[in-house]
Design a protein around this motif. Sequence first.
Motif, mmCIF file in Angstrom:
data_model
loop_
_atom_site.group_PDB
_atom_site.id
_atom_site.type_symbol
_atom_site.label_atom_id
_atom_site.label_comp_id
_atom_site.label_asym_id
_atom_site.label_seq_id
_atom_site.Cartn_x
_atom_site.Cartn_y
_atom_site.Cartn_z
ATOM 1 N N TRP A 45 6.616 8.812 -11.086
ATOM 2 C CA TRP A 45 6.176 7.713 -11.954
ATOM 3 C C TRP A 45 5.143 6.836 -11.261
ATOM 4 O O TRP A 45 4.239 6.303 -11.911
ATOM 5 C CB TRP A 45 7.350 6.873 -12.454
ATOM 6 N N MET A 46 5.245 6.708 -9.933
ATOM 7 C CA MET A 46 4.261 5.909 -9.191
ATOM 8 C C MET A 46 2.906 6.619 -9.150
ATOM 9 O O MET A 46 1.867 5.981 -9.241
ATOM 10 C CB MET A 46 4.756 5.632 -7.774
ATOM 11 N N GLN A 47 2.941 7.928 -8.995
ATOM 12 C CA GLN A 47 1.705 8.698 -8.936
ATOM 13 C C GLN A 47 0.986 8.731 -10.279
ATOM 14 O O GLN A 47 -0.225 8.870 -10.331
ATOM 15 C CB GLN A 47 2.012 10.122 -8.475
ATOM 16 N N GLU A 48 1.740 8.575 -11.350
ATOM 17 C CA GLU A 48 1.162 8.668 -12.693
ATOM 18 C C GLU A 48 0.904 7.311 -13.342
ATOM 19 O O GLU A 48 0.527 7.252 -14.512
ATOM 20 C CB GLU A 48 2.100 9.491 -13.588
ATOM 21 N N ILE A 49 1.074 6.242 -12.602
ATOM 22 C CA ILE A 49 0.922 4.912 -13.178
ATOM 23 C C ILE A 49 -0.550 4.672 -13.569
ATOM 24 O O ILE A 49 -1.450 5.072 -12.845
ATOM 25 C CB ILE A 49 1.440 3.842 -12.190
ATOM 26 N N PRO A 50 -0.784 4.082 -14.725
ATOM 27 C CA PRO A 50 -2.169 3.813 -15.148
ATOM 28 C C PRO A 50 -2.873 2.874 -14.167
ATOM 29 O O PRO A 50 -2.248 1.990 -13.567
ATOM 30 C CB PRO A 50 -2.013 3.130 -16.502
ATOM 31 N N LEU A 51 -4.161 3.070 -14.013
ATOM 32 C CA LEU A 51 -4.950 2.292 -13.064
ATOM 33 C C LEU A 51 -4.808 0.789 -13.278
ATOM 34 O O LEU A 51 -4.717 0.030 -12.325
ATOM 35 C CB LEU A 51 -6.421 2.699 -13.156
ATOM 36 N N ARG A 52 -4.719 0.352 -14.520
ATOM 37 C CA ARG A 52 -4.602 -1.079 -14.808
ATOM 38 C C ARG A 52 -3.287 -1.664 -14.321
ATOM 39 O O ARG A 52 -3.121 -2.867 -14.260
ATOM 40 C CB ARG A 52 -4.752 -1.334 -16.303
ATOM 41 N N GLN A 53 -2.314 -0.807 -14.012
ATOM 42 C CA GLN A 53 -1.022 -1.272 -13.531
ATOM 43 C C GLN A 53 -0.770 -0.828 -12.086
ATOM 44 O O GLN A 53 0.366 -0.808 -11.624
ATOM 45 C CB GLN A 53 0.089 -0.747 -14.448
ATOM 46 N N ALA A 54 -1.827 -0.510 -11.388
ATOM 47 C CA ALA A 54 -1.702 -0.027 -10.014
ATOM 48 C C ALA A 54 -1.010 -1.041 -9.102
ATOM 49 O O ALA A 54 -0.406 -0.661 -8.100
ATOM 50 C CB ALA A 54 -3.077 0.332 -9.457
ATOM 51 N N TYR A 55 -1.076 -2.310 -9.436
ATOM 52 C CA TYR A 55 -0.411 -3.340 -8.639
ATOM 53 C C TYR A 55 1.098 -3.091 -8.551
ATOM 54 O O TYR A 55 1.732 -3.465 -7.563
ATOM 55 C CB TYR A 55 -0.698 -4.744 -9.186
ATOM 56 N N GLN A 56 1.677 -2.438 -9.549
ATOM 57 C CA GLN A 56 3.098 -2.101 -9.493
ATOM 58 C C GLN A 56 3.354 -1.064 -8.399
ATOM 59 O O GLN A 56 4.294 -1.183 -7.612
ATOM 60 C CB GLN A 56 3.581 -1.569 -10.844
ATOM 61 N N ARG A 57 2.501 -0.051 -8.354
ATOM 62 C CA ARG A 57 2.618 0.979 -7.316
ATOM 63 C C ARG A 57 2.442 0.360 -5.935
ATOM 64 O O ARG A 57 3.186 0.667 -5.006
ATOM 65 C CB ARG A 57 1.576 2.068 -7.565
ATOM 66 N N VAL A 58 1.459 -0.498 -5.808
ATOM 67 C CA VAL A 58 1.194 -1.149 -4.523
ATOM 68 C C VAL A 58 2.400 -1.972 -4.085
ATOM 69 O O VAL A 58 2.778 -1.958 -2.906
ATOM 70 C CB VAL A 58 -0.086 -2.008 -4.599
ATOM 71 N N LEU A 59 3.028 -2.667 -5.018
ATOM 72 C CA LEU A 59 4.203 -3.458 -4.663
ATOM 73 C C LEU A 59 5.325 -2.569 -4.139
ATOM 74 O O LEU A 59 5.936 -2.879 -3.114
ATOM 75 C CB LEU A 59 4.690 -4.292 -5.849
ATOM 76 N N VAL A 60 5.600 -1.452 -4.794
ATOM 77 C CA VAL A 60 6.655 -0.557 -4.314
ATOM 78 C C VAL A 60 6.282 -0.013 -2.932
ATOM 79 O O VAL A 60 7.132 0.058 -2.027
ATOM 80 C CB VAL A 60 6.924 0.595 -5.304
ATOM 81 N N GLN A 61 5.025 0.323 -2.716
ATOM 82 C CA GLN A 61 4.575 0.796 -1.401
ATOM 83 C C GLN A 61 4.771 -0.288 -0.339
ATOM 84 O O GLN A 61 5.205 -0.005 0.783
ATOM 85 C CB GLN A 61 3.097 1.208 -1.450
ATOM 86 N N ASP A 62 4.468 -1.526 -0.694
ATOM 87 C CA ASP A 62 4.636 -2.637 0.244
ATOM 88 C C ASP A 62 6.105 -2.883 0.564
ATOM 89 O O ASP A 62 6.466 -3.160 1.712
ATOM 90 C CB ASP A 62 3.979 -3.906 -0.298
ATOM 91 N N ILE A 63 6.960 -2.799 -0.447
ATOM 92 C CA ILE A 63 8.403 -2.942 -0.227
ATOM 93 C C ILE A 63 8.877 -1.843 0.722
ATOM 94 O O ILE A 63 9.592 -2.109 1.701
ATOM 95 C CB ILE A 63 9.178 -2.882 -1.561
ATOM 96 N N TYR A 64 8.475 -0.618 0.443
ATOM 97 C CA TYR A 64 8.861 0.551 1.247
ATOM 98 C C TYR A 64 8.445 0.363 2.713
ATOM 99 O O TYR A 64 9.240 0.548 3.630
ATOM 100 C CB TYR A 64 8.211 1.797 0.642
ATOM 101 N N ARG A 65 7.208 -0.029 2.917
ATOM 102 C CA ARG A 65 6.690 -0.208 4.279
ATOM 103 C C ARG A 65 7.459 -1.294 5.020
ATOM 104 O O ARG A 65 7.873 -1.106 6.164
ATOM 105 C CB ARG A 65 5.200 -0.549 4.214
ATOM 106 N N ALA A 66 7.672 -2.435 4.374
ATOM 107 C CA ALA A 66 8.388 -3.536 5.020
ATOM 108 C C ALA A 66 9.826 -3.131 5.343
ATOM 109 O O ALA A 66 10.302 -3.356 6.464
ATOM 110 C CB ALA A 66 8.374 -4.786 4.140
ATOM 111 N N GLN A 67 10.506 -2.531 4.382
ATOM 112 C CA GLN A 67 11.889 -2.107 4.620
ATOM 113 C C GLN A 67 11.973 -1.157 5.812
ATOM 114 O O GLN A 67 12.855 -1.289 6.664
ATOM 115 C CB GLN A 67 12.449 -1.374 3.394
ATOM 116 N N ASN A 68 11.078 -0.205 5.862
ATOM 117 C CA ASN A 68 11.150 0.828 6.890
ATOM 118 C C ASN A 68 10.826 0.289 8.279
ATOM 119 O O ASN A 68 11.509 0.617 9.253
ATOM 120 C CB ASN A 68 10.261 2.000 6.518
ATOM 121 N N LEU A 69 9.796 -0.547 8.384
ATOM 122 C CA LEU A 69 9.465 -1.116 9.690
ATOM 123 C C LEU A 69 10.577 -2.050 10.166
ATOM 124 O O LEU A 69 10.938 -2.044 11.354
ATOM 125 C CB LEU A 69 8.125 -1.847 9.627
ATOM 126 N N GLU A 70 11.136 -2.838 9.259
ATOM 127 C CA GLU A 70 12.240 -3.719 9.635
ATOM 128 C C GLU A 70 13.468 -2.916 10.059
ATOM 129 O O GLU A 70 14.163 -3.285 11.005
ATOM 130 C CB GLU A 70 12.583 -4.658 8.478
#
Length: 137
Positions: A48-73
Amino acid sequence: MRRAPHPLVLAALALSLTPTFAVAERNLVPTLDRSFDVCPDRPAEPVWMQEIPLRQAYQRVLVQDIYRAQNLERVVEIGNCDCATRFPSWDAAEAVFRESYASDERWEMLQASDAYNRRANAARPAAKAICDVAGNW
């Protein structure tokens, strides 16, 4: 009165100041294939993240940011940087997104992304030190 330098002198000076890496950059070939030197078996983003419409890419970016922060922490918290710790499934990041942000407005998601980026950047130096030792950076 001072004379302006000859145009050829200016051109030679400009060429001498051009970084040498500019020549190498022209030889790069873009690709959509994702291959990793570190932890090559990391899980793919949810479809669903890979198929998200370009106008809603900020949603994908947020999940990526959550993932990165969780993993580094997590790496810093447990002091371990094996591949399963550094690159777990996306389930936890997706759950945080769905529970806390899925119904938010765009600007709220952008603020949340910024906060998760700050968290990830704060954890990054310690996580990098741990992962360097493990050979997973």
